[in-house]
Enzyme design. Structure first.
Site, PDB file in Angstrom:
ATOM      1  N   GLU A 182      63.874  28.183  88.546  1.00 50.57           N
ATOM      2  CA  GLU A 182      65.114  27.473  88.192  1.00 50.57           C
ATOM      3  C   GLU A 182      66.332  28.381  88.367  1.00 50.57           C
ATOM      4  OE1 GLU A 182      63.332  26.227  84.383  1.00 50.57           O
ATOM      5  OE2 GLU A 182      63.919  24.192  84.945  1.00 50.57           O
TER       6      GLU A 182
ATOM      7  N   GLU B  47      55.463  24.385  83.960  1.00 52.46           N
ATOM      8  CA  GLU B  47      55.722  24.070  82.546  1.00 52.46           C
ATOM      9  C   GLU B  47      54.769  22.992  82.014  1.00 52.46           C
ATOM     10  OE1 GLU B  47      57.955  24.629  84.856  1.00 52.46           O
ATOM     11  OE2 GLU B  47      59.666  25.750  84.054  1.00 52.46           O
TER      12      GLU B  47
HETATM   13  N1  3HC Z   1      56.408  34.648  79.333  1.00 49.77           N
HETATM   14  C1  3HC Z   1      55.887  35.665  78.620  1.00 49.77           C
HETATM   15  N2  3HC Z   1      54.762  36.310  78.965  1.00 49.77           N
HETATM   16  C2  3HC Z   1      54.151  35.903  80.081  1.00 49.77           C
HETATM   17  C3  3HC Z   1      54.638  34.842  80.869  1.00 49.77           C
HETATM   18  C4  3HC Z   1      55.840  34.204  80.446  1.00 49.77           C
HETATM   19  N3  3HC Z   1      56.385  33.208  81.141  1.00 49.77           N
HETATM   20  N4  3HC Z   1      53.804  34.655  81.897  1.00 49.77           N
HETATM   21  C5  3HC Z   1      52.830  35.579  81.775  1.00 49.77           C
HETATM   22  N5  3HC Z   1      53.040  36.322  80.674  1.00 49.77           N
HETATM   23  C6  3HC Z   1      52.244  37.460  80.207  1.00 49.77           C
HETATM   24  C7  3HC Z   1      50.872  37.052  79.736  1.00 49.77           C
HETATM   25  O1  3HC Z   1      50.892  36.626  78.393  1.00 49.77           O
HETATM   26  C8  3HC Z   1      50.095  38.347  79.922  1.00 49.77           C
HETATM   27  O2  3HC Z   1      50.444  39.179  78.843  1.00 49.77           O
HETATM   28  P1  3HC Z   1      49.392  40.227  78.256  1.00 49.77           P
HETATM   29  O3  3HC Z   1      49.076  41.167  79.360  1.00 49.77           O
HETATM   30  O4  3HC Z   1      50.099  40.811  77.102  1.00 49.77           O
HETATM   31  O5  3HC Z   1      48.199  39.387  77.870  1.00 49.77           O
HETATM   32  C9  3HC Z   1      50.716  38.947  81.172  1.00 49.77           C
HETATM   33  O6  3HC Z   1      51.974  38.287  81.328  1.00 49.77           O
HETATM   34  C10 3HC Z   1      49.908  38.761  82.425  1.00 49.77           C
HETATM   35  O7  3HC Z   1      49.573  37.395  82.542  1.00 49.77           O
HETATM   36  P2  3HC Z   1      48.233  36.945  83.275  1.00 49.77           P
HETATM   37  O8  3HC Z   1      47.076  37.625  82.650  1.00 49.77           O
HETATM   38  O9  3HC Z   1      48.247  35.472  83.323  1.00 49.77           O
HETATM   39  O10 3HC Z   1      48.477  37.583  84.715  1.00 49.77           O
HETATM   40  P3  3HC Z   1      48.236  36.980  86.139  1.00 49.77           P
HETATM   41  O11 3HC Z   1      48.712  38.017  87.073  1.00 49.77           O
HETATM   42  O12 3HC Z   1      46.862  36.443  86.243  1.00 49.77           O
HETATM   43  O13 3HC Z   1      49.232  35.712  86.255  1.00 49.77           O
HETATM   44  C11 3HC Z   1      51.250  34.451  86.103  1.00 49.77           C
HETATM   45  C12 3HC Z   1      50.619  35.860  86.220  1.00 49.77           C
HETATM   46  C13 3HC Z   1      50.963  33.648  87.349  1.00 49.77           C
HETATM   47  C14 3HC Z   1      52.747  34.623  85.922  1.00 49.77           C
HETATM   48  C15 3HC Z   1      50.639  33.738  84.890  1.00 49.77           C
HETATM   49  O14 3HC Z   1      50.710  34.588  83.775  1.00 49.77           O
HETATM   50  C16 3HC Z   1      51.299  32.447  84.534  1.00 49.77           C
HETATM   51  O15 3HC Z   1      50.979  31.422  85.082  1.00 49.77           O
HETATM   52  N6  3HC Z   1      52.211  32.485  83.569  1.00 49.77           N
HETATM   53  C17 3HC Z   1      52.827  31.313  83.038  1.00 49.77           C
HETATM   54  C18 3HC Z   1      54.013  30.947  83.839  1.00 49.77           C
HETATM   55  C19 3HC Z   1      54.719  29.789  83.208  1.00 49.77           C
HETATM   56  O16 3HC Z   1      54.137  28.918  82.615  1.00 49.77           O
HETATM   57  N7  3HC Z   1      56.046  29.783  83.352  1.00 49.77           N
HETATM   58  C20 3HC Z   1      56.835  28.767  82.790  1.00 49.77           C
HETATM   59  C21 3HC Z   1      57.343  29.208  81.477  1.00 49.77           C
HETATM   60  S1  3HC Z   1      58.177  27.917  80.626  1.00 49.77           S
HETATM   61  C22 3HC Z   1      59.713  27.904  81.329  1.00 49.77           C
HETATM   62  O17 3HC Z   1      59.991  28.628  82.239  1.00 49.77           O
HETATM   63  C23 3HC Z   1      60.647  26.967  80.678  1.00 49.77           C
HETATM   64  C24 3HC Z   1      61.847  26.716  81.500  1.00 49.77           C
HETATM   65  O18 3HC Z   1      61.615  25.618  82.368  1.00 49.77           O
HETATM   66  C25 3HC Z   1      63.012  26.421  80.645  1.00 49.77           C
END
Ligand code: 3HC
Ligand code: NAI
Length: 700
Positions: A105, A125
């Site tokens: 975004e 999301e």
């Molecule tokens: N915020 C905070 N921490 C996050 C995060 C996020 N968005 N995404 C990942 N992390 C953290 C995980 O909790 C993990 O922390 P830890 O090592 O302390 O356990 C670390 O990052 C690594 O995560 P993964 O083990 O999942 O690592 P991968 O390399 O396998 O994957 C990733 C990385 C693809 C970024 C995956 O973590 C993922 O899919 N994350 C979620 C992304 C997501 O959902 N983003 C949307 C957030 S909501 C948003 O943006 C709202 C907006 O629209 C207003």
């Protein structure tokens, strides 16, 4: 600082630096705004590049901040994006590795976007029960088209940057970098090339229409309804994207998105999914085993026993390309086991889920043996023989003689004492429980049972290996039944009492299935085999004579009704079919038992059924936490979500109890304890739950 500012000649570079994935937390958002202010004030700066340090451009909003005041504190993501849009000089996003959620975004708010190949791009999301809340639903359709955008938003799936860059007419990316390594330089050059462009292009100014809008969105709504019946978010994604095509102006669409996003944020489904996200990642971490603990190399695996579990366990390693030797006592048992593995793979080939050559490659990694000597080069040996301490002793004593030094010796026991099993060897530090769930090649859960003497590097190795074979591993201490089966004991005990007091197996199953379990306790045990529980209860009657049970399950077994395998259990079955039909014989047996016990049956509500079944899990789970068998409540939730079919949208028993309120759960437990037909001792609330309820806290 979580966003760094550097000037390269006439271009300022703002680098998000908030490991692990550059989540857009308050400090990072502030860093972006501060960086932009410096670039504004510096007349020598002609353009700005925003990029990410480390392994991501940005994984999106910082999920850890959700529900805290920081998430709303200014500058929020909206105001950051607005600042970027209104910035007087070109802002270029240099995107690589991971660009998700709020990260995408933010990039969509920039004037230009240069992307590296191999970048995962997503608005995920919806997987957290939300929708993109910082303009994603309004901007993405404008740059890649309404349908591709809605597909990405409603599924949350990641798409590779090259694929998006190849959509005809797309305006998401202005340039695809020649390689990830070249991105920084090429983004700087791109920024210089657009330094004088005015007015600056904004995604919000692009049109957003669908030629058959109404019909298309109706179709999309029907699609997501079928796919996601317990989750409100996918439907709201459709509403938000539709708003992008119908709103009077861009700001109206943004307002609609914001309203939908905030409503979803407060749904129990989203809270559950966010809990699951963190619980899943936290489960792989063991408090006293640092993540840099050296791991043993696992190049070859031995499996002892080619029965129900041994075959499925072997398939996990074959699927991951790790050679397996299965050992049995007799050739016939080996042949039977191998035939089952072949049958499973052939079914996958038939369904098109596995290519024939891959099937052959997997089978080529499998060897069989009747001699322990053939296991001497294995790095890990998993025992899956009969559930009998004497047999386990034979196997582990023999393994101690033949296994090479440093080999990990694992037991798949579901109830036996792993410390005692370890004591059959002179190397208890190498012994661990690896409790797979049936069918072991399908079920995600692996309980890793940590014995008193299990070495830390053994645990670290097994946890890493679990990831490799795509299992969710949860560590449990040693106790009867470990986390999952110890809790299910209480659940089954309640199911029995409910029958005694007036419910039918069908009513109990229906109530809990309506709550969201795929199968109620009686259908489940009919599938697993009633004789298994019977054998366990017989042992318990001796070891723990004070436990109270309904005797109906024993009476059922005495009638030879072992479940689907005998076409008769709590229900009647037609041979070879799984449809459960209420059984008049069983209903009569239950009625006779009530009479004999002097119980006058009463009408039991579905609510009471659900509460008694679920809270029995919660109380035992709390005791498990209190005793340190599980190190965190999220681990218990993971066990139930991945191994026992607890409904995902309710987040697991411990999370669910927090949603209900621990005070209310304790009150209900006290009420149930007063029921003369129940087990007052089992309902005595654990100290932990009492303390938390008194403090108004949850298990988290
Ligand atoms: N915020 C905070 N921490 C996050 C995060 C996020 N968005 N995404 C990942 N992390 C953290 C995980 O909790 C993990 O922390 P830890 O090592 O302390 O356990 C670390 O990052 C690594 O995560 P993964 O083990 O999942 O690592 P991968 O390399 O396998 O994957 C990733 C990385 C693809 C970024 C995956 O973590 C993922 O899919 N994350 C979620 C992304 C997501 O959902 N983003 C949307 C957030 S909501 C948003 O943006 C709202 C907006 O629209 C207003
Ligand atoms: P099973 O009876 O299907 O298979 C056991 C196999 O072990 C048989 O093929 C038998 O020939 C072989 N065996 C017995 N003694 C042996 C020995 N000394 N050396 C070599 N092979 C020997 O049993 P199942 O169901 O596979 O269970 C195995 C273990 O897994 C048990 O400890 C059980 O508690 C556990 N388990 C079972 C689950 C299930 O749902 N069946 C789930 C999780 C764990």
């Amino acid at each position: 600082m979580t966003a760094e500012y550097q000037v390269h000649g006439d271009v300022a570079v703002i680098t998000l630096n908030n490991p692990p994935v550059n989540g857009l937390g308050l400090d990072t958002r502030q860093g972006i705004v501060d960086g932009l202010a410096r670039a504004e004030d510096d007349a020598a700066v002609k353009a700005v590049v925003i990029t990410g340090a480390g392994k991501a451009f940005s994984g999106g909003a910082d999920i850890k901040e959700f529900g805290t005041p920081k998430s709303l504190q200014d500058p929020n993501l909206h105001s950051v994006i607005r600042t970027v849009e209104h910035f007087g000089k070109p802002v270029v996003a240099a995107i690589h590795s991971v660009c998700m959620g709020g990260g995408l975004e933010l990039a969509l708010g920039c004037h230009y976007r240069v992307v590296a190949p191999g970048c995962s791009v997503a608005l995920p999301e919806v997987k957290l029960g939300l929708l993109p809340g910082a303009g994603g639903t309004q901007r993405l359709p404008r740059v890649i088209g309404v349908e591709p955008a809605l597909n990405m938003i409603a599924t949350g799936e990641a798409v590779p940057s090259e694929m998006l860059a190849s959509i005809p007419g797309q305006k998401l990316f202005d340039q695809l970098a020649t390689s990830a390594q070249a991105l920084a330089q090429e983004a700087l050059a791109f920024a210089r090339s657009v330094a004088d462009v005015r007015p600056l292009p904004l995604v919000r100014h692009l049109p957003c229409k669908h030629p058959q809008g109404e019909a298309y969105f109706q179709f999309a709504r029907n699609m997501v309804k079928g796919m996601a019946k317990h989750f409100p978010a996918p439907g709201k994604c459709v509403d938000a994207v539709e708003a992008a095509t119908t709103s009077r102006d861009f700001e109206d669409g943004l307002m609609k998105e914001r309203e939908l996003f905030l409503n979803l944020m407060f749904t129990p489904e989203s809270r559950s999914l966010r809990h699951l996200f963190f619980a899943e990642r936290a489960a792989s971490k063991i408090p006293d085993v640092p993540s840099d603990t050296p791991k043993r190399e696992i190049r070859k695996v031995g499996v002892i026993g080619a029965g129900t579990m041994g075959g499925g366990i072997s398939m996990n390693f074959l699927n991951a390309g790790i050679p397996v030797t299965i050992l049995e006592m007799k050739q016939e048992a080996l042949d039977r086991g191998i035939a089952t593995i072949r049958k499973n793979y052939e079914a996958q080939v038939k369904k098109g889920k596995l290519k024939a050559d891959k099937y052959e490659a997997r089978m080529a990694l499998l060897s069989t043996s009747l001699a322990y000597d053939d296991l001497k080069d294995c790095d890990l040996i998993i025992e899956a023989v009969f559930e009998d301490m004497g047999v386990k002793e034979q196997v582990f004593s023999r393994l101690d003689e033949v296994a090479k030094p440093g080999a990990i010796l694992a037991s798949n026991t579901s109830t036996l004492d792993v410390n005692q099993i370890a004591s059959f060897t002179k190397r208890p530090q190498d012994v661990v429980g690896m409790h797979f769930f049936s069918p072991a090649n399908v079920m995600k859960l692996l309980e890793v049972v940590r014995g008193e003497k299990t070495a830390k590097d053994v645990l670290a190795t097994v946890m890493a290996l679990a990831k490799k074979i795509k299992k969710t591993a949860v560590v449990s201490g040693v106790c009867d039944g470990f986390i999952g089966n110890r809790m299910i004991e209480r659940y089954s005990q309640q199911a029995g009492f409910l029958l005694d007091e007036g419910a039918t197996p069908e009513q109990v199953d229906r109530a809990i299935e309506k709550f969201g379990f795929p199968m109620g306790p009686f259908r489940m045990i009919d599938m697993a085999g009633n004789d298994i529980g019977w054998a366990i209860r017989k042992r318990r009657y001796v070891e723990q004579p004070d436990i109270k049970y309904s005797k109906t399950a024993d009476l059922l077994c005495e009638m030879g009704r072992f479940g689907q395998k005998t076409s008769a259990g709590w229900y009647d079955y037609e041979a070879g079919k799984r449809d459960a039909k209420p059984s008049p014989v069983v209903l009569k047996m239950i009625e006779d038992y009530r009479q004999q016990q002097g119980i006058t049956p009463r009408k039991i509500s579905d609510d009471e059924i659900v509460q008694r079944l679920v809270y029995s899990l919660v109380n035992e789970g709390a005791k498990i936490l209190e005793e340190g068998i599980a190190s965190k409540s999220g681990d218990i939730d993971m066990v139930y979500l991945t191994g026992y079919g607890f409904p995902i949208w309710r987040g697991g028993p411990m999370h669910y109890a927090g949603e209900v309120g621990l005070f209310n759960v304790v009150q209900a437990m006290k009420r149930f304890a007063r029921n003369p037909h129940d087990d007052a001792k089992a309902w005595a609330p654990s100290k932990l739950i009492l303390d938390l309820a008194a403090a108004g806290k949850t298990f988290a």
